[in-house]
Design an enzyme around this catalytic site. Structure first.
Site, PDB file in Angstrom:
ATOM      1  N   HIS A 158       0.733  -1.388  -0.081  1.00 26.53           N
ATOM      2  CA  HIS A 158       0.034  -0.101   0.066  1.00 26.53           C
ATOM      3  C   HIS A 158       1.062   1.451   0.146  1.00 26.53           C
ATOM      4  O   HIS A 158       1.054   1.983   0.902  1.00 26.53           O
ATOM      5  CB  HIS A 158      -1.045   0.130   1.107  1.00 26.53           C
ATOM      6  CG  HIS A 158      -2.272   0.737   1.066  1.00 26.53           C
ATOM      7  ND1 HIS A 158      -3.381   0.259   1.095  1.00 26.53           N
ATOM      8  CD2 HIS A 158      -2.338   2.091   0.927  1.00 26.53           C
ATOM      9  CE1 HIS A 158      -4.481   1.227   1.076  1.00 26.53           C
ATOM     10  NE2 HIS A 158      -3.700   2.474   0.689  1.00 26.53           N
ATOM     11  N   ASN A 347     -11.573  -1.021  -5.182  1.00 23.60           N
ATOM     12  CA  ASN A 347     -11.957   0.223  -4.083  1.00 23.60           C
ATOM     13  C   ASN A 347     -12.665   1.339  -5.166  1.00 23.60           C
ATOM     14  O   ASN A 347     -12.053   1.512  -6.251  1.00 23.60           O
ATOM     15  CB  ASN A 347     -10.553   1.140  -3.913  1.00 23.60           C
ATOM     16  CG  ASN A 347      -9.449   0.292  -2.937  1.00 23.60           C
ATOM     17  OD1 ASN A 347     -10.233  -0.815  -2.398  1.00 23.60           O
ATOM     18  ND2 ASN A 347      -8.513   0.825  -2.661  1.00 23.60           N
TER      19      ASN A 347
HETATM   20  C1  BGC Z   1      -6.362   4.594  -0.870  1.00 24.43           C
HETATM   21  C2  BGC Z   1      -6.484   5.260   0.477  1.00 24.43           C
HETATM   22  C3  BGC Z   1      -6.771   6.704   0.693  1.00 24.43           C
HETATM   23  C4  BGC Z   1      -8.175   6.625   0.260  1.00 24.43           C
HETATM   24  C5  BGC Z   1      -8.768   8.235   0.299  1.00 24.43           C
HETATM   25  C6  BGC Z   1      -7.391   5.260  -1.721  1.00 24.43           C
HETATM   26  O1  BGC Z   1      -7.317   5.324  -2.622  1.00 24.43           O
HETATM   27  O2  BGC Z   1      -6.068   3.246  -0.925  1.00 24.43           O
HETATM   28  O3  BGC Z   1      -5.182   5.032   0.885  1.00 24.43           O
HETATM   29  O4  BGC Z   1      -6.760   7.008   1.988  1.00 24.43           O
HETATM   30  O5  BGC Z   1      -8.189   6.199  -1.128  1.00 24.43           O
HETATM   31  O6  BGC Z   1      -7.978   8.886  -0.466  1.00 24.43           O
END
Ligand code: BGC
Length: 558
Positions: A158, A347
């Site tokens: 990460h 995500n």
């Molecule tokens: C990431 C996180 C980040 C979140 C909010 C994601 O793209 O994996 O590390 O904090 O978004 O920006």
């Protein structure tokens, strides 16, 4: 006249089918699309929350840990808002037991966190030595989770690459990282795999390469327009596949776990769904975000998506390059990357609207390669983060798109969340987050029940406020508030904790449960104004107008 129009419509749909390959079926506009749906999730559905090592651990130079590219980047003046760093962050290196209790109190049975590579291999390589204190730390975290009935899901990367590998090789643009990453992943499987059954090789390669190697606002801060970005993606795909094969060959039969990657993708709607060029542009946007990595891994033909290959080749030649700036895989590489997954890690945060727009720019650039212009609808509520809008129905469309285009995989939503601004006193009545989760989780339920999408997990980002990369501590994504001015970094639950806790306890929104009552009381407030997205999609406005006309005619008895 009529048959000419019909023929034209048929030809247009045939053309877009050919250009898009697997095309998304936008379906008819449903005026009840945003209605609340009651019901529960499938048995065994995974409710989780997530964090990442650099964002929460602190202890950046403690107990033998090596420097990471984020240590170096945040210590460089001007790189992070206000000069914030992850030196202490949430101090989870010392407070992990407390974190586990926060999760337990919410009824969580899963937790996604990441390992810091330089905490385990301080100079990035196996030959450079193992930091036993780092290994002990992760053993303790894993054991503490299991002792409290929480299943760990571990992300191997990460974003905190050992700085030594950046210095020695220039980071992810260099193929040498494939072997070093494989060594690190293999060590992690060997060391923790008796207890860890869910592995994620990389978190969001798109963000690693675009923010780190194209635009430079993330570590390692390279501005390498249209070149290093694709090299970075190329190396990461190979490294991912190599780690997956290492698990598959050596550990799977004994440990019985699963290994995949997490891709980030917003949903993209065409500006004018009646215009084939906009429909293709919206799809191209998804190809550059997700297809870049998903097509090589999740389709049986493998390789980069044709939409990317074609356009980057054309642009590269026009810019005087001898070959495409998008590197090529050999047939053997394509075969060894295709199928390296056990689930689809996703995500998802926000949505956008894309319009076809040819760029004539002569400078190689990841954005102008895409020939599109992006916008958002004015009615979409915006978070504290400039890029984040609440568009709950976007997640349902994206989930359906993944089902249709990537072999109907089991989907694990590994992040989804909302930010508010840092405030004094901190915002504990976080209605925006509560509404965001309410809307998005409900749309995930619709994707499962109505579209048959195989979603297995939902993960809220994040367990607590943490170091939000280039924004430091100015943007807050936590279910729990953290006081970063207090050396003890106390955690306080926000209102959204009680909402998420109820969702988890009820496995969704069954009739009669507190969570459903809460939704009933807040649904209209949460929708905040006129429902829908009419401004963005003329066709739907047309259908809406038509349905008003039909109802008006009905009521007027015409
Ligand atoms: C990431 C996180 C980040 C979140 C909010 C994601 O793209 O994996 O590390 O904090 O978004 O920006």
């Amino acid at each position: 006249m009529m048959w000419v129009t019909l023929l034209a419509l048929f030809a247009t749909s045939l053309l877009s089918e050919m250009v898009l390959g697997a095309q998304y079926d936008y379906g008819a506009y449903d005026p009840r699309r945003d209605d609340f749906r009651k019901g529960t999730f499938p048995d065994g559905f995974i409710w989780s929350t997530a964090t990442a090592s650099y964002q929460i651990e602190g202890a950046w130079n403690v107990d033998g840990k090596g420097e990471s590219i984020w240590d170096r980047f945040s210590h460089t003046p001007g790189k992070v808002d206000r000069g914030d760093t992850g030196d202490v962050a949430c101090d989870s290196y010392n407070k992990y037991r407390e974190d586990v209790q926060l999760m337990k109190a919410m009824g969580l049975k899963y937790y996604r966190f990441s390992l810091s590579w330089p905490r385990i291999f301080p100079v990035g390589t196996r030959a450079g030595g193992v930091n036993q204190a780092g290994v002990d730390y992760y053993n303790n975290v894993i054991d503490e989770l299991l002792a409290n009935g929480i299943t760990p899901m571990v992300t191997l990367y990460h974003w905190d690459l050992p700085q030594a590998l950046q210095d020695r090789y220039g980071g992810w643009v260099n193929e040498a990282l494939v072997q070093h990453y494989r060594d690190y992943a293999t060590f992690a499987f060997q060391t923790f795999g008796d207890r860890v059954k869910y592995w994620i090789t990389f978190n969001e390669p798109w963000a690693v390469c675009v923010a780190g190697y194209e635009m430079g606002f993330h570590a390692p801060g390279i501005q390498g327009s249209g070149n290093s970005t694709y090299l970075c993606g190329h190396t990461i795909l190979k490294a991912h596949a190599s780690a997956w094969h290492s698990y598959d060959q050596t550990f799977r039969s004994v440990q019985g776990g699963q290994v995949s990657i997490t891709l980030s993708c917003g949903w993209t709607e065409p500006f004018d769904p009646d215009l084939p060029a906009d429909v293709i542009a919206a799809d191209r946007d998804l190809q550059f975000q997700m297809g870049w990595f998903a097509h090589p891994i999740y389709t049986s033909q493998g390789d980069y998506p044709p939409a990317m290959k074609d356009i980057i080749l054309q642009k590269s030649l026009a810019q005087g390059f001898q070959e495409s700036r998008l590197p090529q895989f050999t047939a053997a590489e394509i075969a060894s990357i295709s199928g390296t997954y056990d689930f689809f890690g996703l995500n998802h945060y926000s949505s956008g609207i894309a319009m076809d727009k040819v760029s004539t720019g002569q400078d190689p650039n990841f954005w102008t390669d895409q020939d599109l212009e992006s916008t958002v609808a004015p009615e979409w509520p915006q978070a504290a983060s400039s890029w984040l809008y609440s568009v709950p129905w976007g997640i349902r469309r994206l989930l359906r798109y993944i089902k249709q285009n990537y072999n109907d995989p089991e989907i694990y939503i590994t992040e989804n969340g909302w930010s508010e601004e840092e405030a004094d006193p901190p915002i504990l009545e976080d209605t925006g987050r509560l509404c965001f989760y309410m809307g998005y989780i409900n749309e995930v339920l619709k994707a499962i029940d109505l579209d048959g999408v195989n979603v297995r997990a939902y993960t809220a980002w994040s367990l607590m406020d943490n170091f939000e990369w280039a924004e430091g501590y100015t943007e807050r994504f936590g279910l729990h508030s953290v006081d970063f001015t207090d050396p003890n970094r106390p955690r306080t639950p926000k209102q959204s904790v009680s909402f998420y806790k109820d969702v988890i306890a009820n496995n969704g929104f069954p009739e009669g449960a507190d969570v459903t009552t809460m939704v009933r009381n807040m649904w209209e407030e949460c929708r905040g104004g006129p429902a829908g997205w009419a401004a963005a999609t003329r066709a739907n406005v047309g259908l809406l107008a038509l349905s008003f006309l039909v109802s008006a005619m009905y009521f007027l008895n015409m």
